[in-house]
Design an enzyme around this catalytic site. Structure first.
Site, PDB file in Angstrom:
ATOM      1  N   HIS A 157       0.800  -1.116  -0.046  1.00 53.99           N
ATOM      2  CA  HIS A 157       0.035   0.034   0.015  1.00 53.99           C
ATOM      3  C   HIS A 157       0.895   1.334   0.143  1.00 53.99           C
ATOM      4  O   HIS A 157       2.031   1.289   0.518  1.00 53.99           O
ATOM      5  CB  HIS A 157      -0.876   0.050   1.142  1.00 53.99           C
ATOM      6  CG  HIS A 157      -1.814  -1.170   1.179  1.00 53.99           C
ATOM      7  ND1 HIS A 157      -2.816  -1.274   0.342  1.00 53.99           N
ATOM      8  CD2 HIS A 157      -1.842  -2.107   2.044  1.00 53.99           C
ATOM      9  CE1 HIS A 157      -3.526  -2.306   0.658  1.00 53.99           C
ATOM     10  NE2 HIS A 157      -2.918  -3.017   1.691  1.00 53.99           N
ATOM     11  N   CYS A 198      -0.492   2.340  -4.228  1.00 57.04           N
ATOM     12  CA  CYS A 198      -1.465   3.408  -4.393  1.00 57.04           C
ATOM     13  C   CYS A 198      -0.436   4.810  -4.350  1.00 57.04           C
ATOM     14  O   CYS A 198       0.308   5.058  -3.696  1.00 57.04           O
ATOM     15  CB  CYS A 198      -2.390   3.684  -3.647  1.00 57.04           C
ATOM     16  SG  CYS A 198      -3.808   2.421  -3.435  1.00 57.04           S
TER      17      CYS A 198
END
Length: 444
Positions: A157, A198
């Site tokens: 992430h 991300c």
């Protein structure tokens, strides 16, 4: 602004997939420099069942490098290692990177696992230094020198100017400092970095071309990356879209003739939900892929009569935004579960997760309201700008670190990573750093 989790209905599609392990044929790689060694650092920066895809990606990447001749002593693997034998894994000891795919777990080195998967260790190993912690680690590091090629692949992430580890975060500034130091100290000849996360483009945005580093990312600085192969009986995403495309390309291409530029453009064309980017020294992309993903003299595993890569059938259900994976998969599991006890257990997990997500949003709102009493300013700080760039990195990272330490641990809560842009908004609007930090302390 945070979006409410989507409820997706599961339609299982039976498909059969083949791993290119059967695509055997031999040829020798031609490396332009006979003294070049090839080193690799592979990192899955997450843990937990619903982050399955990150460790699956890393295991698949290892299999590619291993089969292309890079010896294990020149590959360092960091992953929490809690997926293969997880209680929720229906096939113990097995990790797959696509439905009905091969087991990519066997043989993967357990160099750094569990509590040793940290940003501090990552930066130390990258520089060839002794790890900061070593509970049950191998102690391997990259021993590259000024002639060598280094390949780094990281999957996890991310958020604006940071990427996550199971219990910590790595800031863009710290990564850049280390890469610049390595360049000065001639710790590599050339370095290629593939980053799955991300807002991953934010980690390399503005990087100098003079560092002899070529980086590609799953997403631009302002968007989510996406889980991939999410439509399956395991109710989990088995890979990440950008990562799957580069690895399935490397599985079957002749890496001694395919260039990094060609691979990037294949990945860019095939990645539908985000916009892969390239940064740094773009002239390096003219090099062949085998100069980073294979060993000099290593054998190429490819069937000579295969002219195009086999395309795996997919549907819209195969795509899920990274930060919505856990909630989406819980809903899918609920939709196909008929046993009352099992439904109750899943519903309980959904309710707990939904409450946590509401708490995250409310906590951030309360922090902002402690900083300003202007309702319009509160709403403005809660909105993510179309092109967010951090102006005051000290203010931003200080707030992010305190928020992670005292409110919601970012490395264990990807949903919280999706709202910390609010700190960048406040810092960019010249809200005093002390006021932001005091608000975080008071609210949390």
């Amino acid at each position: 602004m945070m979006k409410a989790p989507c409820i997706l209905f599961l339609c299982l599609v039976g498909t059969t997939f083949a791993f290119p392990e059967h695509l055997f044929g031999s040829r020798q790689f031609a490396d332009p420099d006979p003294v070049v060694k090839h080193w690799a650092l592979l990192v899955a920066g997450s843990n937990g069942w619903y982050n399955y895809r990150h460790q699956a990606d890393i295991c698949h990447a290892y299999q590619i490098l291993h089969k292309h001749g890079i010896p294990d002593e020149q590959i360092v693997v960091m992953m929490y290692d809690d997926i293969a034998n997880n209680e929720e894994n229906p096939n113990k000891g097995v990790i797959i990177n696509k439905p009905n795919g091969p087991n990519v777990y066997p043989g993967v080195p357990k160099d750094y696992t569990a509590e040793d998967v940290t940003p501090e260790n990552f930066l130390a190993l990258l520089q060839g230094e002794k790890p900061q912690s070593c509970n049950m680690c191998s102690g391997k590091t990259l021993k590259s020198d000024s002639n060598d090629h280094v390949f780094v692949y990281f999957a996890d992430h991310g958020a604006t100017d940071l990427i996550a580890f199971p219990d910590g975060e790595l800031e863009k500034d710290d990564l850049m400092k280390v890469l610049k130091k390595m360049h000065r100290q001639q710790k590599f000849g050339k370095l290629v970095f593939y980053l799955e996360a991300c807002e991953s483009g934010s980690m390399f945005d503005g990087m100098s071309k003079d560092l002899n580093i070529f980086a590609t990312t799953a997403a631009n600085p302002d968007e989510s990356s996406w889980g991939y192969y999410c439509n399956n009986s395991m109710d989990n995403c088995l890979g990440d879209e950008y990562s799957i495309h580069w690895m399935e390309d490397s599985d079957v291409e002749d890496l001694s003739t395919e260039t990094l530029d060609k691979q990037f453009h294949i990945v860019k064309q095939e990645t539908k939900k985000s916009h892969p980017q390239e940064y740094g020294n773009l002239t390096m992309s003219s090099a062949t892929v085998n100069q980073y993903q294979a060993s000099q003299g290593g054998e190429m595993h490819i069937m000579k009569d295969v002219l195009v890569r086999e395309q795996t059938p997919i549907s819209e259900l195969d795509f899920v935004p990274s930060r919505e994976v856990e909630m989406t998969m819980l809903y899918r599991r609920l939709m196909k579960t008929t046993h009352p006890t099992d439904r109750d257990a899943i519903l309980k997990k959904i309710m707990v997760l939904a409450q946590t997500q509401r708490n995250i949003i409310q906590t951030m709102r309360s922090i902002i309201m402690s900083v300003t009493s202007d309702p319009e300013a509160v709403e403005a700080h809660l909105q993510r700008p179309e092109q967010l760039r951090v102006v005051d990195s000290v203010c931003y990272h200080s707030a992010v670190k305190l928020f992670s330490d005292t409110c919601f641990r970012l490395g264990q809560n990807d949903y919280a990573m999706g709202i910390i842009y609010a700190f960048a908004n406040m810092c960019n609007e010249n809200v005093p750093q002390d006021r932001i930090l005091n608000a975080i302390k008071n609210v949390c």
